[in-house]
Design a protein around this motif. Structure first.
Motif, PDB file in Angstrom:
ATOM      1  N   UNK A 176       0.856  -1.184   0.000  1.00 63.64           N
ATOM      2  CA  UNK A 176       0.000   0.000   0.000  1.00 63.64           C
ATOM      3  C   UNK A 176       0.894   1.237   0.000  1.00 63.64           C
ATOM      4  N   UNK A 177       0.645   2.144  -0.924  1.00 69.55           N
ATOM      5  CA  UNK A 177       1.454   3.362  -1.045  1.00 69.55           C
ATOM      6  C   UNK A 177       0.684   4.538  -0.464  1.00 69.55           C
ATOM      7  N   UNK A 178       1.325   5.215   0.489  1.00 70.43           N
ATOM      8  CA  UNK A 178       0.753   6.438   1.067  1.00 70.43           C
ATOM      9  C   UNK A 178       1.553   7.614   0.506  1.00 70.43           C
ATOM     10  N   UNK A 179       1.028   8.228  -0.536  1.00 66.67           N
ATOM     11  CA  UNK A 179       1.751   9.297  -1.231  1.00 66.67           C
ATOM     12  C   UNK A 179       1.944  10.529  -0.356  1.00 66.67           C
ATOM     13  N   UNK A 180       0.978  10.811   0.506  1.00 66.13           N
ATOM     14  CA  UNK A 180       1.069  12.011   1.345  1.00 66.13           C
ATOM     15  C   UNK A 180       2.206  11.918   2.349  1.00 66.13           C
ATOM     16  N   UNK A 181       2.370  10.739   2.939  1.00 64.51           N
ATOM     17  CA  UNK A 181       3.431  10.580   3.946  1.00 64.51           C
ATOM     18  C   UNK A 181       4.730  10.071   3.348  1.00 64.51           C
ATOM     19  N   UNK A 182       4.701   9.656   2.086  1.00 66.69           N
ATOM     20  CA  UNK A 182       5.910   9.132   1.449  1.00 66.69           C
ATOM     21  C   UNK A 182       6.321   7.779   1.997  1.00 66.69           C
ATOM     22  N   UNK A 183       5.326   6.956   2.353  1.00 72.60           N
ATOM     23  CA  UNK A 183       5.600   5.637   2.922  1.00 72.60           C
ATOM     24  C   UNK A 183       4.952   4.563   2.047  1.00 72.60           C
ATOM     25  N   UNK A 184       5.679   3.501   1.799  1.00 74.32           N
ATOM     26  CA  UNK A 184       5.104   2.339   1.138  1.00 74.32           C
ATOM     27  C   UNK A 184       5.129   1.181   2.146  1.00 74.32           C
ATOM     28  N   UNK A 185       3.970   0.617   2.381  1.00 73.61           N
ATOM     29  CA  UNK A 185       3.833  -0.521   3.289  1.00 73.61           C
ATOM     30  C   UNK A 185       3.819  -1.795   2.456  1.00 73.61           C
ATOM     31  N   UNK A 186       4.618  -2.778   2.862  1.00 75.25           N
ATOM     32  CA  UNK A 186       4.691  -3.989   2.048  1.00 75.25           C
ATOM     33  C   UNK A 186       4.916  -5.220   2.918  1.00 75.25           C
ATOM     34  N   UNK A 187       5.065  -6.363   2.273  1.00 77.70           N
ATOM     35  CA  UNK A 187       5.167  -7.643   2.954  1.00 77.70           C
ATOM     36  C   UNK A 187       6.375  -7.733   3.883  1.00 77.70           C
ATOM     37  N   UNK A 188       6.172  -8.368   5.008  1.00 78.95           N
ATOM     38  CA  UNK A 188       7.242  -8.588   5.978  1.00 78.95           C
ATOM     39  C   UNK A 188       8.344  -9.487   5.409  1.00 78.95           C
ATOM     40  N   UNK A 189       8.050 -10.238   4.355  1.00 77.18           N
ATOM     41  CA  UNK A 189       9.072 -11.070   3.718  1.00 77.18           C
ATOM     42  C   UNK A 189      10.284 -10.244   3.305  1.00 77.18           C
ATOM     43  N   UNK A 190      10.041  -8.995   2.883  1.00 72.34           N
ATOM     44  CA  UNK A 190      11.128  -8.156   2.408  1.00 72.34           C
ATOM     45  C   UNK A 190      12.006  -7.639   3.545  1.00 72.34           C
ATOM     46  N   UNK A 191      11.512  -7.743   4.767  1.00 69.09           N
ATOM     47  CA  UNK A 191      12.353  -7.437   5.930  1.00 69.09           C
ATOM     48  C   UNK A 191      13.091  -8.681   6.388  1.00 69.09           C
ATOM     49  N   UNK A 192      12.375  -9.799   6.509  1.00 68.49           N
ATOM     50  CA  UNK A 192      13.004 -11.032   6.996  1.00 68.49           C
ATOM     51  C   UNK A 192      14.178 -11.462   6.135  1.00 68.49           C
ATOM     52  N   UNK A 193      14.101 -11.217   4.820  1.00 66.38           N
ATOM     53  CA  UNK A 193      15.161 -11.622   3.898  1.00 66.38           C
ATOM     54  C   UNK A 193      15.702 -10.407   3.160  1.00 66.38           C
ATOM     55  N   UNK A 194      15.946  -9.365   3.933  1.00 66.70           N
ATOM     56  CA  UNK A 194      16.324  -8.071   3.372  1.00 66.70           C
ATOM     57  C   UNK A 194      17.507  -8.155   2.418  1.00 66.70           C
ATOM     58  N   UNK A 195      18.518  -8.948   2.770  1.00 66.71           N
ATOM     59  CA  UNK A 195      19.707  -9.044   1.921  1.00 66.71           C
ATOM     60  C   UNK A 195      19.380  -9.623   0.559  1.00 66.71           C
ATOM     61  N   UNK A 196      18.408 -10.539   0.500  1.00 66.53           N
ATOM     62  CA  UNK A 196      18.025 -11.151  -0.773  1.00 66.53           C
ATOM     63  C   UNK A 196      17.483 -10.101  -1.746  1.00 66.53           C
ATOM     64  N   UNK A 197      16.905  -9.037  -1.191  1.00 68.38           N
ATOM     65  CA  UNK A 197      16.294  -7.996  -2.011  1.00 68.38           C
ATOM     66  C   UNK A 197      17.202  -6.776  -2.183  1.00 68.38           C
ATOM     67  N   UNK A 198      18.411  -6.839  -1.620  1.00 67.83           N
ATOM     68  CA  UNK A 198      19.326  -5.711  -1.751  1.00 67.83           C
ATOM     69  C   UNK A 198      19.124  -4.635  -0.706  1.00 67.83           C
TER      70      UNK A 198
END
Length: 236
Positions: A176-198
């Motif tokens: 979910x993209x919040x354009x007003x706050x400049x925040x994109x909320x996304x799956x926790x998978x991208x945190x748990x395997x952060x290195x895999x995603x760069x």
């Protein structure tokens, strides 16, 4: 005199993995496919699956099929189901963690956000592992939770495009993209395997690609993961 298992090429191995997954989906007898796949040694699998595309597709199918088997037939639950070595082959046995973190992620740690390698990877895992891990695998593996990607049937000739589509659909559903706050909320998978995603910069680059908008200056935050059970979540 015992009869040695007959070797198989990539096409047959992938077909067997597809047959196993399809039998799981339809509730058919899995014993034939399970026995045939289980007859292969590590050397036979390494030779029969020479390229990364072969290995990714075969082991993706195996993971998605075996999670359902271990949960439904063997009544295993999280977290035991991940490290239980119940996937039997000729001369070795694997767990779901071995497939995901050993083979598909090329023996990276399950922890440490993916930044650390496994200290002493098994020789069999090293023989079977992909050469170049593909972050899109995270959007195709299903571990029986409601926040997991649905299980899909992949074909070798379309595999790259299908993985791209899986990543796009999953990230669009989970972000979910919040354009007003400049925040994109996304799956926790991208945190748990952060290195895999760069890292976070890499996450934003990937999200920009699949959400079709420039998010490089956004802040990324990760949504809670819904671990409630949802077995047999096969996509259309």
């Amino acid at each position: 005199m015992s009869v040695k298992p007959r070797p198989a090429d990539a096409d047959e191995l992938i077909k067997l993995s597809q047959d196993l997954l399809y039998a799981v989906k339809t509730g058919a007898d899995i014993s034939g496919a399970e026995a045939r796949i289980g007859s292969f040694s590590a050397d036979m699998l390494a030779i029969g699956l020479p390229e990364d595309q072969h290995r990714k597709l075969f082991w993706l199918n195996m993971y998605n099929a075996w999670y359902q088997i271990l949960a439904d037939r063997d009544k295993l639950e999280r977290p035991q189901i991940f490290h239980h070595r119940g996937i039997k082959f000729n001369g070795f046995v694997l767990s779901l963690d071995d497939i995901e973190h050993g083979i598909l992620r090329r023996y990276r740690s399950k922890y440490s956000f993916g930044y650390l390698p496994q200290l002493f990877p098994d020789r069999t895992i090293k023989k079977l592992a992909v050469k170049n891990p593909d972050y899109r695998i995270h959007f195709a593996l299903n571990c029986g939770a409601r926040s997991c990607p649905p299980i899909a049937f992949y074909e070798l000739e379309h595999f790259d495009d299908q993985l791209d589509l899986a990543a796009r659909v999953y990230l669009q559903n989970e972000s979910k993209v919040d354009s007003e706050s400049g925040i994109v909320y996304t799956t926790r998978l991208m945190e748990w395997f952060s290195a895999d995603f760069g890292g976070k910069r890499g996450c934003l680059k990937i999200l920009s690609k699949y959400l079709n908008r420039d998010l490089k200056n956004y802040t990324v935050k990760f949504r809670d993961y819904d671990w409630s059970d949802q077995l047999m979540n096969f996509g259309e």
